[in-house]
Design a protein around this motif. Sequence first.
Motif, PDB file in Angstrom:
ATOM      1  N   LEU A  66       5.864   5.580  10.889  1.00 28.31           N
ATOM      2  CA  LEU A  66       6.153   5.261   9.489  1.00 28.31           C
ATOM      3  C   LEU A  66       5.573   3.901   9.107  1.00 28.31           C
ATOM      4  O   LEU A  66       5.039   3.728   8.000  1.00 28.31           O
ATOM      5  CB  LEU A  66       7.663   5.295   9.245  1.00 28.31           C
ATOM      6  N   MET A  67       5.655   2.919  10.007  1.00 29.07           N
ATOM      7  CA  MET A  67       5.073   1.601   9.715  1.00 29.07           C
ATOM      8  C   MET A  67       3.541   1.659   9.751  1.00 29.07           C
ATOM      9  O   MET A  67       2.865   0.962   8.987  1.00 29.07           O
ATOM     10  CB  MET A  67       5.610   0.574  10.707  1.00 29.07           C
ATOM     11  N   HIS A  68       3.008   2.480  10.635  1.00 27.32           N
ATOM     12  CA  HIS A  68       1.562   2.732  10.653  1.00 27.32           C
ATOM     13  C   HIS A  68       1.122   3.313   9.313  1.00 27.32           C
ATOM     14  O   HIS A  68       0.101   2.906   8.745  1.00 27.32           O
ATOM     15  CB  HIS A  68       1.260   3.701  11.800  1.00 27.32           C
ATOM     16  N   GLN A  69       1.921   4.233   8.782  1.00 25.42           N
ATOM     17  CA  GLN A  69       1.619   4.828   7.483  1.00 25.42           C
ATOM     18  C   GLN A  69       1.660   3.781   6.372  1.00 25.42           C
ATOM     19  O   GLN A  69       0.834   3.809   5.444  1.00 25.42           O
ATOM     20  CB  GLN A  69       2.616   5.957   7.181  1.00 25.42           C
ATOM     21  N   ALA A  70       2.600   2.838   6.477  1.00 27.75           N
ATOM     22  CA  ALA A  70       2.666   1.752   5.489  1.00 27.75           C
ATOM     23  C   ALA A  70       1.368   0.964   5.462  1.00 27.75           C
ATOM     24  O   ALA A  70       0.847   0.615   4.393  1.00 27.75           O
ATOM     25  CB  ALA A  70       3.851   0.833   5.797  1.00 27.75           C
ATOM     26  N   ALA A  71       0.826   0.688   6.653  1.00 22.69           N
ATOM     27  CA  ALA A  71      -0.431  -0.058   6.739  1.00 22.69           C
ATOM     28  C   ALA A  71      -1.593   0.769   6.201  1.00 22.69           C
ATOM     29  O   ALA A  71      -2.484   0.250   5.515  1.00 22.69           O
ATOM     30  CB  ALA A  71      -0.688  -0.471   8.187  1.00 22.69           C
ATOM     31  N   LEU A  72      -1.612   2.071   6.507  1.00 26.48           N
ATOM     32  CA  LEU A  72      -2.681   2.935   5.995  1.00 26.48           C
ATOM     33  C   LEU A  72      -2.670   2.987   4.468  1.00 26.48           C
ATOM     34  O   LEU A  72      -3.725   3.013   3.828  1.00 26.48           O
ATOM     35  CB  LEU A  72      -2.526   4.350   6.560  1.00 26.48           C
ATOM     36  N   LEU A  73      -1.468   2.988   3.888  1.00 28.42           N
ATOM     37  CA  LEU A  73      -1.364   2.994   2.427  1.00 28.42           C
ATOM     38  C   LEU A  73      -1.950   1.723   1.828  1.00 28.42           C
ATOM     39  O   LEU A  73      -2.576   1.751   0.758  1.00 28.42           O
ATOM     40  CB  LEU A  73       0.096   3.150   2.006  1.00 28.42           C
ATOM     41  N   GLY A  74      -1.776   0.595   2.538  1.00 22.43           N
ATOM     42  CA  GLY A  74      -2.380  -0.648   2.079  1.00 22.43           C
ATOM     43  C   GLY A  74      -3.895  -0.552   2.055  1.00 22.43           C
ATOM     44  O   GLY A  74      -4.561  -1.000   1.111  1.00 22.43           O
ATOM     45  N   GLY A  75      -4.457   0.075   3.106  1.00 27.20           N
ATOM     46  CA  GLY A  75      -5.904   0.279   3.146  1.00 27.20           C
ATOM     47  C   GLY A  75      -6.374   1.224   2.050  1.00 27.20           C
ATOM     48  O   GLY A  75      -7.434   1.030   1.440  1.00 27.20           O
ATOM     49  N   LEU A 187       0.957  -4.534  11.739  1.00 23.23           N
ATOM     50  CA  LEU A 187       1.322  -5.853  11.223  1.00 23.23           C
ATOM     51  C   LEU A 187       0.135  -6.496  10.507  1.00 23.23           C
ATOM     52  O   LEU A 187       0.271  -7.080   9.428  1.00 23.23           O
ATOM     53  CB  LEU A 187       1.819  -6.744  12.352  1.00 23.23           C
ATOM     54  N   THR A 188      -1.051  -6.368  11.107  1.00 23.04           N
ATOM     55  CA  THR A 188      -2.263  -6.853  10.438  1.00 23.04           C
ATOM     56  C   THR A 188      -2.491  -6.081   9.148  1.00 23.04           C
ATOM     57  O   THR A 188      -2.836  -6.652   8.115  1.00 23.04           O
ATOM     58  CB  THR A 188      -3.486  -6.695  11.361  1.00 23.04           C
ATOM     59  N   GLY A 189      -2.256  -4.774   9.205  1.00 24.56           N
ATOM     60  CA  GLY A 189      -2.503  -3.911   8.063  1.00 24.56           C
ATOM     61  C   GLY A 189      -1.644  -4.213   6.857  1.00 24.56           C
ATOM     62  O   GLY A 189      -2.063  -3.974   5.717  1.00 24.56           O
ATOM     63  N   ILE A 190      -0.443  -4.741   7.079  1.00 29.23           N
ATOM     64  CA  ILE A 190       0.415  -5.074   5.928  1.00 29.23           C
ATOM     65  C   ILE A 190       0.278  -6.549   5.543  1.00 29.23           C
ATOM     66  O   ILE A 190       1.056  -7.060   4.746  1.00 29.23           O
ATOM     67  CB  ILE A 190       1.893  -4.722   6.192  1.00 29.23           C
TER      68      ILE A 190
END
Length: 464
Positions: A66-75, A187-190
């Motif tokens: 779910l947190m990985h998905q949060a970062a993907l959404l940022g991208g 963490l980098t992604g967000i």
Amino acid sequence: AAALAATAPAFLRGKAAGGSTRKEYDLLVIGGGSGGLACLRWCMWNLGGWGLGGTCVNVGCIPKKLMHQAALLGGALKDAQHYGWSVAHPVHHNWSVMAQAVQNYVKSLNWGHRVQLQDKKVKYFNMKGSFSDSHTVCGIAKGGKETTLTAEKIVIATGGRPKYPTHITGALEYGITNVSLECAGFLTGIGLDTTVIMRSIPLRGFDQQMASLVTEHMESYGTKFLKKCVPAKVEKLESSRLQVTWKNTELGTEETDSFDTVMWAVGRVPDIKTLNLDSVGVKTNSETGKIIVDASEATSVPHIYAIGDITEGRPELTPTAIAAGKLLARRLFGHSSELMDYDNVPTTVFTPLEYGCVGLSEEKAVQCYGSDNVEVFHAYYKPLEFTVAERDAAQCYIKMVCLREREQRILGLHFIGPNAGEVIQGFALGIKCGATYPQLMKTIGIHPTCAEEITKLHITKRSG
């Protein structure tokens, strides 16, 4: 993320004994993770019932994805402007909102399991278990209340717990734990400044060419790596930041920097210390601490079984624990003789650019069959969705490891790119069934997809 934690409870299912020679329960499962639940679930489905969550649900696969998905959404928000969407900049991420949403979902899963257990009249004890004898477990609840349980058969499924490097000053006092590259990636992604200290190689146990591509991509998107470095101590500053001192083993220098949070990702250990296994004769590996089992998941004590991360020589993966638990239950109560097959288990690392694989790494294939008998087909590719957004695809790469023979049986498939887990899951069936390179070349790809690139592989490493 640090608040997503749970203790391993004990699960119990069975019927009261008819006489003094019978044990109180037919089956006692110690541990409420994926493996223990799967074993219990089969019994309840087929003997009447259903089956909390363990590491995967509470602090592992589910919150991680779910947190990985949060970062993907940022991208995706950054890509959106290239596709005509007007997105206000800069875009800010709210950690508290994400964390609360993830925790709410995890709690809903916990509650769902509890309700199902109650509905099926399954007795559930939230306590720490310890063997009194080979058929008896003494459980101690948080308040200190003791309960003695006896069972004909006992399954140990307590899983692993994160390991702290206790030899490093301040590690236990000031650190939290989780998975290294996956956490560093999201963490980098967000938008958080993230540094990884890496003593040797990335993703030990995985194909190292693929692992290097994963870290190269992470570096290109902002994650800092301190390679060939070993942490020496952690100290808390007056500002409440944590000062980390590390040694660069390549240069022989000592360096320091300060961080808001220090996360240890140095492996896991079997959570069996308090079970008192030695007293009942359950053998463990003196080096790894894991329980030694045979092909049927039986320990050195015939009626005591162990499944999942605590067992020697098994993959530390949720799906394998689930499958092993289900098959064990069928053998114990369902007149089945089917054993768990641990070959060609697919898995994925949910780094910003995902890495999925099934079968042997190139290194392992060469070790098993010799370099002259291994053929590697490979290709770089660019996902269509990267083109308009002008995203770098330098690390999108596929590698297929085959036997160099007439049939060219596929030994391993490795894929780096978007949705790697979804891609590998589909191809895993074919490889499990003994698929060959010529068969793959007869497979029509779905256009335009990343997965179809696998059906186009024709260049070998040997060709140069």
